[in-house]
Design a protein around this motif. Structure first.
Motif, PDB file in Angstrom:
ATOM      1  N   MET A   1       0.858  -1.251  -0.157  1.00  0.00           N
ATOM      2  CA  MET A   1      -0.027   0.093  -0.124  1.00  0.00           C
ATOM      3  C   MET A   1       0.874   1.208  -0.160  1.00  0.00           C
ATOM      4  O   MET A   1       2.050   1.378   0.706  1.00  0.00           O
ATOM      5  CB  MET A   1      -0.962  -0.060   1.266  1.00  0.00           C
ATOM      6  N   LYS A   2       0.438   2.166  -0.900  1.00  0.00           N
ATOM      7  CA  LYS A   2       1.463   3.686  -0.691  1.00  0.00           C
ATOM      8  C   LYS A   2       0.480   4.639  -0.293  1.00  0.00           C
ATOM      9  O   LYS A   2      -0.748   4.655  -0.407  1.00  0.00           O
ATOM     10  CB  LYS A   2       1.638   3.865  -2.334  1.00  0.00           C
ATOM     11  N   ASN A   3       1.110   5.470   0.815  1.00  0.00           N
ATOM     12  CA  ASN A   3       0.680   6.580   1.184  1.00  0.00           C
ATOM     13  C   ASN A   3       1.070   7.704   0.166  1.00  0.00           C
ATOM     14  O   ASN A   3       1.874   7.598  -0.538  1.00  0.00           O
ATOM     15  CB  ASN A   3       1.401   7.206   2.547  1.00  0.00           C
ATOM     16  N   VAL A   4       0.251   8.700  -0.183  1.00  0.00           N
ATOM     17  CA  VAL A   4       0.514   9.830  -0.947  1.00  0.00           C
ATOM     18  C   VAL A   4       0.211  11.109   0.000  1.00  0.00           C
ATOM     19  O   VAL A   4      -0.788  11.365   0.482  1.00  0.00           O
ATOM     20  CB  VAL A   4      -0.416   9.952  -2.113  1.00  0.00           C
ATOM     21  N   PHE A   5       1.401  11.856   0.054  1.00  0.00           N
ATOM     22  CA  PHE A   5       1.248  12.970   0.984  1.00  0.00           C
ATOM     23  C   PHE A   5       1.602  14.312  -0.150  1.00  0.00           C
ATOM     24  O   PHE A   5       2.342  14.448  -0.830  1.00  0.00           O
ATOM     25  CB  PHE A   5       2.404  13.024   1.947  1.00  0.00           C
ATOM     26  N   HIS A   6       0.986  15.570   0.441  1.00  0.00           N
ATOM     27  CA  HIS A   6       1.194  16.716  -0.220  1.00  0.00           C
ATOM     28  C   HIS A   6       2.607  17.215   0.535  1.00  0.00           C
ATOM     29  O   HIS A   6       2.884  16.897   1.609  1.00  0.00           O
ATOM     30  CB  HIS A   6       0.131  17.639   0.010  1.00  0.00           C
ATOM     31  N   LYS A   7       3.293  18.030  -0.199  1.00  0.00           N
ATOM     32  CA  LYS A   7       4.576  18.236   0.074  1.00  0.00           C
ATOM     33  C   LYS A   7       4.587  19.106   1.309  1.00  0.00           C
ATOM     34  O   LYS A   7       5.638  18.794   2.449  1.00  0.00           O
ATOM     35  CB  LYS A   7       5.648  19.337  -1.117  1.00  0.00           C
ATOM     36  N   GLU A   8       3.793  19.949   1.553  1.00  0.00           N
ATOM     37  CA  GLU A   8       3.871  20.896   2.737  1.00  0.00           C
ATOM     38  C   GLU A   8       3.730  20.162   4.231  1.00  0.00           C
ATOM     39  O   GLU A   8       4.728  20.201   5.086  1.00  0.00           O
ATOM     40  CB  GLU A   8       3.033  22.227   2.891  1.00  0.00           C
ATOM     41  N   PRO A   9       2.621  19.323   4.208  1.00  0.00           N
ATOM     42  CA  PRO A   9       2.328  18.373   5.583  1.00  0.00           C
ATOM     43  C   PRO A   9       3.325  17.444   5.693  1.00  0.00           C
ATOM     44  O   PRO A   9       4.158  17.246   6.812  1.00  0.00           O
ATOM     45  CB  PRO A   9       0.993  18.173   5.372  1.00  0.00           C
ATOM     46  N   LEU A  10       3.933  16.890   4.633  1.00  0.00           N
ATOM     47  CA  LEU A  10       5.011  15.997   4.430  1.00  0.00           C
ATOM     48  C   LEU A  10       6.305  16.514   5.191  1.00  0.00           C
ATOM     49  O   LEU A  10       6.822  15.867   6.181  1.00  0.00           O
ATOM     50  CB  LEU A  10       5.279  15.278   3.451  1.00  0.00           C
ATOM     51  N   ALA A  11       6.483  17.846   4.860  1.00  0.00           N
ATOM     52  CA  ALA A  11       7.859  18.482   5.400  1.00  0.00           C
ATOM     53  C   ALA A  11       7.599  18.842   6.731  1.00  0.00           C
ATOM     54  O   ALA A  11       8.595  18.606   7.505  1.00  0.00           O
ATOM     55  CB  ALA A  11       8.037  19.935   4.590  1.00  0.00           C
ATOM     56  N   ARG A  12       6.180  19.199   7.160  1.00  0.00           N
ATOM     57  CA  ARG A  12       6.324  19.411   8.577  1.00  0.00           C
ATOM     58  C   ARG A  12       6.325  18.023   9.363  1.00  0.00           C
ATOM     59  O   ARG A  12       6.886  18.265  10.593  1.00  0.00           O
ATOM     60  CB  ARG A  12       4.893  20.038   9.012  1.00  0.00           C
ATOM     61  N   ALA A  13       6.004  16.972   8.786  1.00  0.00           N
ATOM     62  CA  ALA A  13       6.204  15.707   9.567  1.00  0.00           C
ATOM     63  C   ALA A  13       7.740  15.552   9.874  1.00  0.00           C
ATOM     64  O   ALA A  13       7.957  14.967  11.098  1.00  0.00           O
ATOM     65  CB  ALA A  13       5.358  14.652   9.035  1.00  0.00           C
TER      66      ALA A  13
ATOM     67  N   ALA B   1       6.882  18.428 -11.365  1.00  0.00           N
ATOM     68  CA  ALA B   1       5.500  19.219 -11.682  1.00  0.00           C
ATOM     69  C   ALA B   1       4.510  18.163 -11.452  1.00  0.00           C
ATOM     70  O   ALA B   1       3.373  18.696 -10.945  1.00  0.00           O
ATOM     71  CB  ALA B   1       5.720  19.513 -13.271  1.00  0.00           C
ATOM     72  N   ARG B   2       4.734  16.759 -11.729  1.00  0.00           N
ATOM     73  CA  ARG B   2       3.574  15.862 -11.476  1.00  0.00           C
ATOM     74  C   ARG B   2       3.279  15.596  -9.881  1.00  0.00           C
ATOM     75  O   ARG B   2       1.959  15.746  -9.350  1.00  0.00           O
ATOM     76  CB  ARG B   2       3.959  14.384 -12.077  1.00  0.00           C
ATOM     77  N   ARG B   3       4.384  15.446  -9.223  1.00  0.00           N
ATOM     78  CA  ARG B   3       4.220  15.346  -7.802  1.00  0.00           C
ATOM     79  C   ARG B   3       3.994  16.460  -6.879  1.00  0.00           C
ATOM     80  O   ARG B   3       3.345  16.279  -5.978  1.00  0.00           O
ATOM     81  CB  ARG B   3       5.619  14.676  -7.249  1.00  0.00           C
ATOM     82  N   GLU B   4       4.135  17.757  -7.361  1.00  0.00           N
ATOM     83  CA  GLU B   4       3.629  18.877  -6.723  1.00  0.00           C
ATOM     84  C   GLU B   4       1.982  18.828  -6.668  1.00  0.00           C
ATOM     85  O   GLU B   4       1.313  19.242  -5.982  1.00  0.00           O
ATOM     86  CB  GLU B   4       4.168  20.074  -7.578  1.00  0.00           C
TER      87      GLU B   4
ATOM     88  N   GLY C   1       0.784  14.785  -5.359  1.00  0.00           N
ATOM     89  CA  GLY C   1       1.300  14.478  -4.223  1.00  0.00           C
ATOM     90  C   GLY C   1       2.570  13.505  -4.333  1.00  0.00           C
ATOM     91  O   GLY C   1       2.884  12.997  -5.104  1.00  0.00           O
ATOM     92  N   VAL C   2       3.428  13.401  -3.162  1.00  0.00           N
ATOM     93  CA  VAL C   2       4.619  12.225  -3.107  1.00  0.00           C
ATOM     94  C   VAL C   2       4.089  10.822  -2.377  1.00  0.00           C
ATOM     95  O   VAL C   2       3.573  10.725  -1.411  1.00  0.00           O
ATOM     96  CB  VAL C   2       5.485  12.956  -2.074  1.00  0.00           C
ATOM     97  N   PRO C   3       4.373   9.804  -3.442  1.00  0.00           N
ATOM     98  CA  PRO C   3       3.997   8.353  -3.109  1.00  0.00           C
ATOM     99  C   PRO C   3       5.154   7.989  -2.143  1.00  0.00           C
ATOM    100  O   PRO C   3       6.261   8.223  -2.476  1.00  0.00           O
ATOM    101  CB  PRO C   3       4.037   7.691  -4.292  1.00  0.00           C
ATOM    102  N   VAL C   4       4.598   7.410  -0.982  1.00  0.00           N
ATOM    103  CA  VAL C   4       5.783   7.004  -0.056  1.00  0.00           C
ATOM    104  C   VAL C   4       5.158   5.494   0.331  1.00  0.00           C
ATOM    105  O   VAL C   4       4.290   5.436   0.934  1.00  0.00           O
ATOM    106  CB  VAL C   4       5.725   7.698   1.412  1.00  0.00           C
ATOM    107  N   ASP C   5       6.207   4.318   0.041  1.00  0.00           N
ATOM    108  CA  ASP C   5       5.574   3.168   0.181  1.00  0.00           C
ATOM    109  C   ASP C   5       5.481   2.727   1.612  1.00  0.00           C
ATOM    110  O   ASP C   5       6.187   3.454   2.737  1.00  0.00           O
ATOM    111  CB  ASP C   5       6.419   2.058  -0.469  1.00  0.00           C
ATOM    112  N   ALA C   6       4.720   1.842   2.124  1.00  0.00           N
ATOM    113  CA  ALA C   6       4.346   1.502   3.362  1.00  0.00           C
ATOM    114  C   ALA C   6       5.629   1.083   4.259  1.00  0.00           C
ATOM    115  O   ALA C   6       5.814   1.655   5.498  1.00  0.00           O
ATOM    116  CB  ALA C   6       3.075   0.364   3.531  1.00  0.00           C
ATOM    117  N   GLU C   7       6.605   0.497   3.764  1.00  0.00           N
ATOM    118  CA  GLU C   7       7.583  -0.046   4.577  1.00  0.00           C
ATOM    119  C   GLU C   7       8.451   1.193   4.860  1.00  0.00           C
ATOM    120  O   GLU C   7       8.991   1.416   5.817  1.00  0.00           O
ATOM    121  CB  GLU C   7       8.371  -0.852   3.787  1.00  0.00           C
ATOM    122  N   THR C   8       8.644   2.001   4.086  1.00  0.00           N
ATOM    123  CA  THR C   8       9.339   3.416   4.077  1.00  0.00           C
ATOM    124  C   THR C   8       8.709   4.179   5.165  1.00  0.00           C
ATOM    125  O   THR C   8       9.200   4.633   6.027  1.00  0.00           O
ATOM    126  CB  THR C   8       9.524   4.191   2.955  1.00  0.00           C
ATOM    127  N   TRP C   9       7.420   4.342   5.215  1.00  0.00           N
ATOM    128  CA  TRP C   9       6.575   5.025   6.172  1.00  0.00           C
ATOM    129  C   TRP C   9       6.709   4.496   7.415  1.00  0.00           C
ATOM    130  O   TRP C   9       6.947   5.138   8.572  1.00  0.00           O
ATOM    131  CB  TRP C   9       5.062   5.331   5.652  1.00  0.00           C
TER     132      TRP C   9
END
Ligand SMILES: NC(=O)c1ccc[n+]([C@@H]2O[C@H](COP(=O)([O-])OP(=O)(O)OC[C@H]3O[C@@H](n4cnc5c(N)ncnc54)[C@H](O)[C@@H]3O)[C@@H](O)[C@H]2O)c1
Length: 356
Positions: A1-13, A319-322, A325-333
């Motif tokens: 399963m992949k999480n998809v995050f937007h750049k600003e909240p991801l950076a805050r985390a 341009a696409r990920r902005e 969103g940024v996909p992050v795989d479950a293991e990495t997360w």
């Protein structure tokens, strides 16, 4: 399963995890923004997935918080700095800013930076120079467990030693050649191994030095080794990185005895040039435009849509990920959540921040 995050909240985390390690707010922000930028550009191997390793390095004492480059020599166009094992995202930023100032005054600066903790995407520093209209050429070594074999060698002797050349261009974003000297990033071999896929010959050798298409040799013990790109030519460039980025900067060469330590140190020799000072600006602009137009007019080969220059694929991914969103795989997360827990930060808090 992949999480998809937007750049600003991801950076805050990510910022929250770094701050929990004792970093001042500016440091936490620089580290988080640098890593999220790598993800935005498609270089997930140098993005937020580095956080678990940084946290381990911090806890083992190989990474020091709140450091700044220490000047060892400030001699006109020559600048020598000690990175004090500080976060590379701060050390790289401040070292490049210092080199930019000197290049403005002298027309060029040769900056020798040793003992920085992981500098991440070297292109980040090339972009910083190019944003100020300067050319930069960097040779970098990696002090960590050796994972790449020399040409004609049967075992690993150095790291993925990257090279970066950034050239500001008239009327468009810079040419940004930013590459490891290994045939492929280590992260791609891990992914192929996890998926049970084969890899092309020329990427990996087994523990006896034989070419293999099985990525396990780069991932599991007993280790084989990764190979350099372009056979003996990439190998030559990797050695140049070790000699210039490691030995010449005073940061030291690859740590051949290190089998377990988690910290990753980088040494970087950068040459910054102010092209305006060479007196060729007008011709440079004209020739660059006509050459790039000629290059891009090349008929696409079968299987390709068009010719690109270095830096373009990353900008397209950005341009696409902005947007998406940024996909992050479950293991990495999960690894990032576990790293947060090691710093006594509730993993649920990280989830909440990343989801905005
Ligand atoms: N800090 C460290 O210790 C360290 C070590 C190794 C690598 N790195 C970083 O890892 C990142 C990834 O390196 P890599 O070698 O896997 O990158 P890569 O192979 O994805 O790309 C290498 C270069 O080729 C260009 N490129 C890619 N496709 C292209 C195309 N179709 N047309 C024209 N140009 C194209 C890219 O723009 C880039 O400049 C880099 O940012 C590098 O600095 C860091």
């Amino acid at each position: 399963m992949k999480n998809v995050f937007h750049k600003e909240p991801l950076a805050r985390a990510i910022e929250a995890v770094v701050a929990a390690g004792g970093s001042e707010p500016r440091e936490a922000r620089l580290v988080a923004e640098n890593l999220v930028t790598a993800n935005l550009l498609g270089h997930d191997s140098h993005g937020i997935g580095m956080i678990p390793r940084y946290v381990d390095a911090l806890l083992e004492g190989g990474l020091s918080v709140n450091q700044h480059p220490k000047v060892k020599l400030d001699g006109g166009a020559l600048l020598a700095l000690d990175g004090c094992q500080g976060y590379g995202q701060v050390i790289g930023h401040e070292a490049t800013a210092m080199a930019l100032e000197r290049a403005r005054v002298h027309g060029l600066c040769i900056m020798a930076l040793g003992r920085s903790h992981h500098l991440g995407r070297i292109g980040h520093w090339g972009e910083q120079a190019a944003a100020h209209g300067l050319i930069s050429i960097s040779f970098v070594n990696v002090i960590s467990r050796a994972i790449v074999a020399p040409y004609a060698g049967a075992d690993a002797r150095f790291g993925t030693n990257p090279v970066c050349i950034a050239i500001p261009l008239p009327g468009e974003p810079p040419f940004l050649l930013d590459m490891a000297t290994s045939a492929v990033a280590q992260g791609k071999l891990r992914v192929a191994h996890n998926k049970g896929e084969k890899v092309p010959l020329g990427w990996v050798i087994d523990d006896r030095g034989n070419p293999t298409d099985d990525p396990r040799w780069a991932v599991l013990q007993p280790f084989g080794a990764m190979q350099t790109f372009g056979v003996h030519k990439g190998y030559g460039l990797a050695v140049a990185c070790e000699l210039l980025g490691g030995a010449l900067t005073g940061g030291g060469v690859t740590d051949y005895d290190n089998k377990t330590r988690r910290r990753v140190l980088n040494g970087m020799l950068s040459i910054l040039i102010d092209p305006a000072r060479l007196g060729t600006q007008e011709l440079f602009g004209k020739d660059t435009k006509s050459f790039l137009a000629w290059l891009r007019a090349s008929r696409p080969a079968p299987g390709f849509d068009r010719v690109r220059i270095a830096g373009e694929p990353e900008r397209e991914t950005r341009a696409r990920r902005e947007r998406e969103g940024v996909p992050v795989d479950a293991e990495t997360w999960n690894e990032i959540r576990a790293a947060a827990a090691k710093l006594k930060l509730q993993p649920d808090r990280i989830d909440a921040l990343a989801r905005g």
